[in-house]
Design an enzyme around this catalytic site. Sequence first.
Site, PDB file in Angstrom:
ATOM      1  N   LYS A  53       0.858  -1.195   0.000  1.00  0.00           N
ATOM      2  CA  LYS A  53       0.000   0.000   0.000  1.00  0.00           C
ATOM      3  C   LYS A  53       0.894   1.246   0.000  1.00  0.00           C
ATOM      4  O   LYS A  53       0.682   2.186  -0.778  1.00  0.00           O
ATOM      5  CB  LYS A  53      -0.931  -0.002   1.226  1.00  0.00           C
ATOM      6  CG  LYS A  53      -2.079  -0.984   1.076  1.00  0.00           C
ATOM      7  CD  LYS A  53      -2.810  -1.282   2.381  1.00  0.00           C
ATOM      8  CE  LYS A  53      -3.808  -2.417   2.137  1.00  0.00           C
ATOM      9  NZ  LYS A  53      -4.453  -2.927   3.344  1.00  0.00           N
ATOM     10  N   GLN A  97      -4.545  -1.894   9.723  1.00  0.00           N
ATOM     11  CA  GLN A  97      -4.372  -3.181   9.056  1.00  0.00           C
ATOM     12  C   GLN A  97      -4.868  -4.311   9.959  1.00  0.00           C
ATOM     13  O   GLN A  97      -4.404  -4.463  11.078  1.00  0.00           O
ATOM     14  CB  GLN A  97      -2.888  -3.388   8.687  1.00  0.00           C
ATOM     15  CG  GLN A  97      -2.635  -4.636   7.867  1.00  0.00           C
ATOM     16  CD  GLN A  97      -3.280  -4.597   6.483  1.00  0.00           C
ATOM     17  OE1 GLN A  97      -3.224  -3.596   5.770  1.00  0.00           O
ATOM     18  NE2 GLN A  97      -3.916  -5.692   6.086  1.00  0.00           N
ATOM     19  N   ASP A 120     -11.062   2.845   4.709  1.00  0.00           N
ATOM     20  CA  ASP A 120     -11.368   1.428   4.569  1.00  0.00           C
ATOM     21  C   ASP A 120     -12.873   1.173   4.744  1.00  0.00           C
ATOM     22  O   ASP A 120     -13.347   0.065   4.541  1.00  0.00           O
ATOM     23  CB  ASP A 120     -10.593   0.643   5.654  1.00  0.00           C
ATOM     24  CG  ASP A 120      -9.852  -0.543   5.065  1.00  0.00           C
ATOM     25  OD1 ASP A 120      -9.916  -0.726   3.832  1.00  0.00           O
ATOM     26  OD2 ASP A 120      -9.202  -1.283   5.822  1.00  0.00           O
TER      27      ASP A 120
END
Length: 292
Positions: A53, A97, A120
Amino acid sequence: MNRKLLIGKPVSENIKKSLVEKINSLSKKNIIPKLAAILVGDNPASKIYVKSKYKTFIKFNCQSEIHHFLNDSNENDICDLISRLNKDKSTHGILLQLPLPLHLNSKRILDSIDPNKDVDGLHPMNLGRLLQGNPNFIPCTPYGCLEILRYYKINVKSKHVVVIGRSNLVGKPIAALLSQKFDIGNSTVTLCHSQTKNLSKYTKMADVIIVAVGIPAMLKSNMVKKDAVVIDVGINRVDDDSQKGYHIIGDADYSSLINKVSSITPVPGGVGPMTITMLLNNTIASAEKTII
Ligand code: NAD
């Protein structure tokens, strides 16, 4: 366009082209989209995902930083960092994450992210808005699946879609999205999970199957009807004798399905490349919202 193999790369390249224009136009206003990724512990897959990422953001002239916490870190320290990032005007996206080490309450930590930086799309406010049909940020992997369906012109309207897996990250949002009155939507959705009895009964009825379970090759060809479409979200490491020591396979048994289905996403190379692209997309969208 090969509609049999739904490869993610051309879809992702196509979206990235439009993102480059947006990045350039933001840069003229001195805005550089910035993602802050939070990694906790030493999960090897998580480390790889966060690094890739980071690399993608830098490659596209965006900013990215990785905040790495030790495995035994405490929740308050992570929430304190999030609180600082929430206030930092130069940070447009905050990504936690997952999965986190078991002693941490991921719900509490996710809830502490400013919904307007939750690129997200996992904050309860964003998941709630998605359910209402008025999304703020769409979770990246489900968003990637939608973009694959759009690019390859796979009609899901009035079709029966069976989603296997009910995680907040993939299964639930994709089921909610496809049942909305959206351009890629209006499907009749069945959501299956670990407690579903006789899974094959449902998958055999499906026009489209989206599998996000985390069990290597669990969807077999005798579970699908001829000419179904399969979107395989699974990423499973299988040990082997190669130098790397493993290879990646999906949740669908690709080799048996390829001759039966009308279309299928390969693993790797299908949904995988889409997740980071949609993260970039969401972070840029967040940066654009800062323009008054
Ligand atoms: P998860 O473990 O949170 O959820 C798995 C789901 O599968 C659960 O809801 C469970 O009910 C269901 N399930 C388990 N066993 C089942 C069974 N036998 N039959 C039917 N349902 C069953 O996983 P997740 O985060 O949703 O991820 C699923 C897979 O997708 C994993 O392989 C993960 O690595 C992959 N993934 C890929 C991407 C990507 O970028 N392509 C992103 C996220 C997750």
